[in-house]
Write a protein that holds these residues in place. Structure first.
Motif, PDB file in Angstrom:
ATOM      1  N   THR A  71      12.981  -3.908 -11.192  1.00 32.24           N
ATOM      2  CA  THR A  71      11.937  -3.551 -11.936  1.00 32.24           C
ATOM      3  C   THR A  71      11.246  -2.207 -11.008  1.00 32.24           C
ATOM      4  O   THR A  71      10.803  -1.986  -9.683  1.00 32.24           O
ATOM      5  CB  THR A  71      10.675  -5.049 -12.267  1.00 32.24           C
ATOM      6  N   VAL A  72      11.363  -1.768 -12.197  1.00 30.70           N
ATOM      7  CA  VAL A  72      10.389   0.065 -11.648  1.00 30.70           C
ATOM      8  C   VAL A  72       8.840  -0.004 -12.263  1.00 30.70           C
ATOM      9  O   VAL A  72       8.951  -0.418 -13.853  1.00 30.70           O
ATOM     10  CB  VAL A  72      11.209   0.616 -12.122  1.00 30.70           C
ATOM     11  N   ILE A  73       8.499   0.362 -11.298  1.00 27.11           N
ATOM     12  CA  ILE A  73       6.933   0.015 -12.056  1.00 27.11           C
ATOM     13  C   ILE A  73       6.077   1.803 -12.312  1.00 27.11           C
ATOM     14  O   ILE A  73       6.819   2.793 -11.719  1.00 27.11           O
ATOM     15  CB  ILE A  73       5.625  -0.465 -10.622  1.00 27.11           C
ATOM     16  N   ILE A  74       5.448   1.788 -13.191  1.00 23.25           N
ATOM     17  CA  ILE A  74       5.343   3.014 -13.617  1.00 23.25           C
ATOM     18  C   ILE A  74       3.989   3.287 -14.051  1.00 23.25           C
ATOM     19  O   ILE A  74       3.436   2.555 -14.949  1.00 23.25           O
ATOM     20  CB  ILE A  74       6.006   4.054 -15.050  1.00 23.25           C
ATOM     21  N   GLN A  75       3.020   3.886 -13.132  1.00 25.82           N
ATOM     22  CA  GLN A  75       1.435   3.539 -12.920  1.00 25.82           C
ATOM     23  C   GLN A  75       0.904   4.905 -13.251  1.00 25.82           C
ATOM     24  O   GLN A  75       1.538   5.340 -12.776  1.00 25.82           O
ATOM     25  CB  GLN A  75       1.531   3.521 -11.624  1.00 25.82           C
ATOM     26  N   ASN A  76       0.096   4.595 -14.380  1.00 26.57           N
ATOM     27  CA  ASN A  76      -1.392   5.743 -14.590  1.00 26.57           C
ATOM     28  C   ASN A  76      -2.101   5.053 -15.306  1.00 26.57           C
ATOM     29  O   ASN A  76      -2.624   3.645 -14.592  1.00 26.57           O
ATOM     30  CB  ASN A  76      -0.897   6.698 -16.036  1.00 26.57           C
ATOM     31  N   HIS A  77      -3.744   6.192 -14.811  1.00 26.37           N
ATOM     32  CA  HIS A  77      -4.852   5.827 -15.440  1.00 26.37           C
ATOM     33  C   HIS A  77      -5.355   6.049 -16.918  1.00 26.37           C
ATOM     34  O   HIS A  77      -4.723   6.962 -16.873  1.00 26.37           O
ATOM     35  CB  HIS A  77      -6.021   5.867 -14.268  1.00 26.37           C
ATOM     36  N   LEU A  78      -6.546   5.089 -17.615  1.00 21.56           N
ATOM     37  CA  LEU A  78      -6.607   5.195 -19.003  1.00 21.56           C
ATOM     38  C   LEU A  78      -7.589   6.244 -19.342  1.00 21.56           C
ATOM     39  O   LEU A  78      -7.241   6.847 -19.759  1.00 21.56           O
ATOM     40  CB  LEU A  78      -6.783   4.134 -19.699  1.00 21.56           C
ATOM     41  N   ASP A  79      -8.688   5.862 -18.058  1.00 22.38           N
ATOM     42  CA  ASP A  79      -9.788   7.338 -18.707  1.00 22.38           C
ATOM     43  C   ASP A  79      -9.757   8.578 -18.054  1.00 22.38           C
ATOM     44  O   ASP A  79      -8.468   9.129 -17.395  1.00 22.38           O
ATOM     45  CB  ASP A  79     -10.852   6.619 -17.649  1.00 22.38           C
ATOM     46  N   MET A  80     -10.140   8.991 -18.043  1.00 23.60           N
ATOM     47  CA  MET A  80     -10.655  10.903 -18.254  1.00 23.60           C
ATOM     48  C   MET A  80     -11.755  11.547 -17.448  1.00 23.60           C
ATOM     49  O   MET A  80     -12.908  10.334 -17.765  1.00 23.60           O
ATOM     50  CB  MET A  80      -9.849  11.335 -19.940  1.00 23.60           C
ATOM     51  N   VAL A  81     -12.254  12.225 -17.026  1.00 25.46           N
ATOM     52  CA  VAL A  81     -13.482  12.942 -16.450  1.00 25.46           C
ATOM     53  C   VAL A  81     -14.061  13.613 -18.022  1.00 25.46           C
ATOM     54  O   VAL A  81     -13.007  14.358 -18.699  1.00 25.46           O
ATOM     55  CB  VAL A  81     -13.187  13.926 -15.445  1.00 25.46           C
TER      56      VAL A  81
END
Length: 479
Positions: A71-81
């Motif tokens: 398994t590979v994790i792809i990571q990001n964040h939902l919020d923005m400045v």
């Protein structure tokens, strides 16, 4: 509505990114955009889970024949400045962004674009929705509240994840691979002052705007002007000044680009203020970078109001003058723009006689940050302020022996004909926190080119998205 010449290919990534720009997603208000991701997952038959704070993991089955590949994790964040220019009417909690295509760049009309980190989120969803992409089993991790202190990552339930390889898509220079990031922390300062009436004084309002502002990590070495520092510089040259209000800065991770101050001074010195401002503005433009040459300073009369005493006003201005801001040391073993230690004097608010200040610092080596921490705490105490240390987060120590890095470098060279630069970034990616929660995970970070993040000039270089997508999908095909 999509702007004229909005990019069409790769189709999935651009369509998802457009949808991200139409859904308001300030930090702490990610529910709507999280629901969009969930809807996309359920439409594809993928399961998902959230943890107690609202981080989301979507579980994407492996492509046929890839079930045993790990398994590979792809990571990001939902919020923005959420930053806009003063003349732009925009409610970030309600309004979609208005996009523009200008000279090969995608931007928003006088607001942040949210390509940080919306493009990475769009890429993760595109991998899920594009059947032509071959990939192992995936865990798509979407965190919340990254831009206000990485709160989602700090509170993440790592038990939702099983992968031991992770791709973070939150860096902003194409043809560069990242294997390290800074940790961080910060302080707040508070004090209540007595006020006095001063009807015999002349009152003024100074507005400063037009600075570039920007990301307090990846742009801190650019020596961009700080509105807080410039306002304080002006006021220290005003004889007999007494402060009423001071307002500059919006967030811990944004270099202050505009500000306002209301003050009073003896009427005998009022006539010299305009000349003093003109002289200082000329001095500032003599050393500020070109990006700050839109600086505008406007001085106008104001209505009388309560002010701090001369002594207290001087104490506040002295504190702002000596408070450290900017890059403090560099990593000489890396390119000159890799800062080892920095601090951002992010916010100053003086209202109703209450002073509030916020600063944030970034570091690769925690021990190296300790003298700077003690310095700002000592300054606060000497000024009689209540000093609070805000929660910090660990850095991601560079691993130049990473197997995932070796794989990414070799693939980049095969695809594009040259070896990419390998760097660490002076910004608070969530990788350090995630690595502290999953010590066995091997991490690589890359992304398309973004400029002006955390400012209304944020823009995405369109022609870097297709090769970014090509590297991401080719890497997943090999993993």
């Amino acid at each position: 509505m999509k702007p004229e010449h909005y990019p069409q290919a790769p189709a999935h990534i651009w369509e998802h990114f457009y949808q991200f720009t139409q859904i308001p997603r300030p930090s702490c208000e990610e529910a709507a955009v999280r629901q969009y991701v969930i809807d996309q997952a359920e439409a594809r038959g993928c399961t998902w889970k959230t943890d107690s704070v609202g981080n989301l993991v979507v579980y994407v089955p492996a492509s046929p024949g890839r079930e045993g590949d790990g398994t590979v994790i792809i990571q990001n964040h939902l919020d923005m400045v959420t930053v806009k220019t003063e003349d732009k009417a925009h409610d970030f909690s309600r309004d979609p962004l208005q996009l523009q295509v200008v000279d090969g760049w995608l931007k928003a009309d006088r607001t942040t674009l949210g390509a940080d980190n919306g493009m990475g989120c769009a890429a993760a969803l595109a991998v899920m929705t594009d059947d032509s992409v071959s990939h192992p089993a995936l865990e798509l991790l979407f965190t919340i509240e990254e831009e206000t202190g990485l709160g989602g990552a700090v509170e993440l339930d790592a038990g939702l994840l099983s992968g031991t390889r992770m791709l973070n898509l939150d860096t902003e220079d194409w043809n560069e691979l990242y294997v390290g990031c800074a940790g961080g922390g910060g302080h707040t300062f508070r004090k209540q002052y007595p006020t006095v009436e001063a009807p015999e004084l002349a009152f003024f309002h100074l507005n400063l705007k037009g600075l570039s502002g920007g990301h307090s990590g990846i742009q801190i070495h650019e020596q961009l002007g700080s509105a807080i520092k410039l306002l304080a510089d002006f006021l220290q040259g005003v004889e007999g000044v007494q402060l009423s209000r001071f307002q500059s800065g919006i967030a811990h991770n944004v270099i202050p680009r505009e500000g306002d101050v209301w003050f009073a001074c003896p009427a005998s010195g009022a006539e010299a203020l305009a000349a003093h401002l003109d002289t200082l503005t000329g001095h500032w433009l003599g050393y500020l970078p070109q990006a700050d040459h839109g600086l505008q300073a406007t001085l106008q009369p104001a209505q009388p109001c309560p002010v701090l005493s001369p002594a207290d006003s001087t104490a506040v201005l002295d504190l702002l003058a000596v408070f450290p801001h900017g890059a403090q040391s560099y990593n000489l073993a890396q390119p000159a723009d890799l800062v080892d230690l920095s601090i951002n004097l992010a916010r100053v608010e003086l209202a109703d006689s209450a002073l509030f200040m916020e600063s944030s610092l970034r570091f690769f080596n925690y021990d190296q940050s300790l003298p700077l921490r003690r310095q700002v705490e000592s300054l606060g105490r000497l000024a009689g302020l209540e000093v609070t240390s805000e929660g910090g987060y660990p850095g991601w120590q560079p691993d130049f022996d990473s197997p995932l890095l070796a794989q990414g470098k070799a693939l980049h060279e095969r695809l594009f004909g040259f070896v990419p630069e390998v760097k660490a970034i002076h910004a608070g990616l969530e990788c350090g926190i995630l690595k502290s929660k999953k010590a066995d995970v091997d991490i690589l970070s890359f992304g398309p080119t973004i400029r002006g993040a955390h400012s209304p000039t944020e823009r995405l270089q369109i022609d870097t998205v297709a090769p970014f997508w090509q590297l991401l999908t080719a890497l997943l095909a090999e993993m």
